[in-house]
Design an enzyme around this catalytic site. Structure first.
Site, mmCIF file in Angstrom:
data_model
loop_
_atom_site.group_PDB
_atom_site.id
_atom_site.type_symbol
_atom_site.label_atom_id
_atom_site.label_comp_id
_atom_site.label_asym_id
_atom_site.label_seq_id
_atom_site.Cartn_x
_atom_site.Cartn_y
_atom_site.Cartn_z
ATOM 1 C CB SER A 130 -1.494 0.257 1.008
ATOM 2 O OG SER A 130 -2.101 0.546 1.370
ATOM 3 C CE1 TYR A 143 -4.499 -2.177 4.590
ATOM 4 C CE2 TYR A 143 -3.616 -0.969 4.235
ATOM 5 C CZ TYR A 143 -4.181 -1.478 4.279
ATOM 6 O OH TYR A 143 -3.885 -2.416 2.653
#
Length: 273
Positions: A130, A143
């Site tokens: 990501s 996350y």
């Protein structure tokens, strides 16, 4: 025909990549955590397995199936989810759950794939990271941490594979059309005591963002953009270590390299919404 195993194919990036690679002539072994999603993809014509990456027995069974049904050329470790919340509000149980899926599951799937790739002396490993794998943004600490961990794992593995015919590449999406935000809202309510948090007001703003209909970010791309990046990594003679997808990801990758930390931190705070 080349064969790839993809985890987390029920929707979003995994689902789009499974379709795209199948259209490109790959034998796609899709996998989903829920039995009903497995049945749905099988109805669509996919070779699909039930695979919860937090379940070591299911991982072992999946690779036993692979070894007896034609082998493996590549794996795309895509399964994962987001857990919103500030660092001070995230309980240990929430961390255990997200690391089990996003990191430990990917690690174990990669270990099994490596046993096959070492024997045949070739293979491709794709790992879904990501923009948050290198740009730490607020309210995303859990996350962020899983994606930073995956980046460290992939970089280390790339060094350990130097000189072999086995390559590892990180796919680094930014804003992508998927069920990521609705699923994140569920986890926010599950683990975060928003009413009694110091950040109570900020959580209301985060909920408004996560519940926004349509695309909250103007740079959002369809999941197919990640599928195309995966295909490029699989098709390249010598794939790149990283494939940034979406404009924000490319922008922040360069900002990290050229800006001093205080200014880069300012950009992350603004970019984090």
């Amino acid at each position: 025909m080349q064969t790839i195993l993809i985890t987390g194919c029920s929707s979003g990036i995994g689902y789009a990549t499974a379709h795209y690679l199948k259209e490109k002539g790959w034998r796609v072994i899709a996998s989903c955590r829920q039995a009903e999603d497995v049945q749905r993809l099988q109805f669509e014509g996919f070779e699909c397995l039930q695979l919860d990456v937090t379940n070591s027995q299911q991982i072992q069974q999946a690779f036993e199936y692979i070894q007896t049904s034609g082998g493996l050329d590549a794996v795309f470790c895509n399964a994962g989810f987001g857990q919103p919340g500030t660092v001070e509000d995230i309980p240990r149980d929430a961390l255990r759950e997200i690391f089990e899926t996003n990191v430990f599951g990917c690690w174990e799937v990669t270990n099994y794939a490596m046993k096959i790739f070492r024997k045949q002396n070739y293979g491709r490993i794709l790992i879904n990271s990501s923009i948050l794998g290198f740009a730490g943004m607020h309210f995303r600490g859990a996350y962020n941490s899983t994606k930073f961990a995956l980046e460290g794992m992939a970089d280390t593995l790339r060094h350990e594979l130097h000189g072999s015919n086995i390559y590892v590449s990180l796919i680094e999406p930014g804003p992508i059309q998927s069920k990521f935000r609705p699923n994140a809202v569920i986890k926010l309510h599950q683990y975060i005591d928003m009413e009694n948090s110091f950040h109570r007001q900020a959580y209301q703003q985060q909920l408004a963002r996560l519940n926004t209909k349509g695309n909250a970010n103007p740079f959002t791309l369809p999941s197919t953009a990640c599928a195309i990046a995966c295909y490029r990594a699989l098709s390249a003679k010598k794939p790149k270590a990283r494939y940034q997808v979406t404009f924000p990801t490319k922008l922040f990758w360069w900002l990290r390299r050229i800006l001093p930390t205080p200014l880069y931190d300012f950009c992350c705070r603004k970019g984090g919404g």
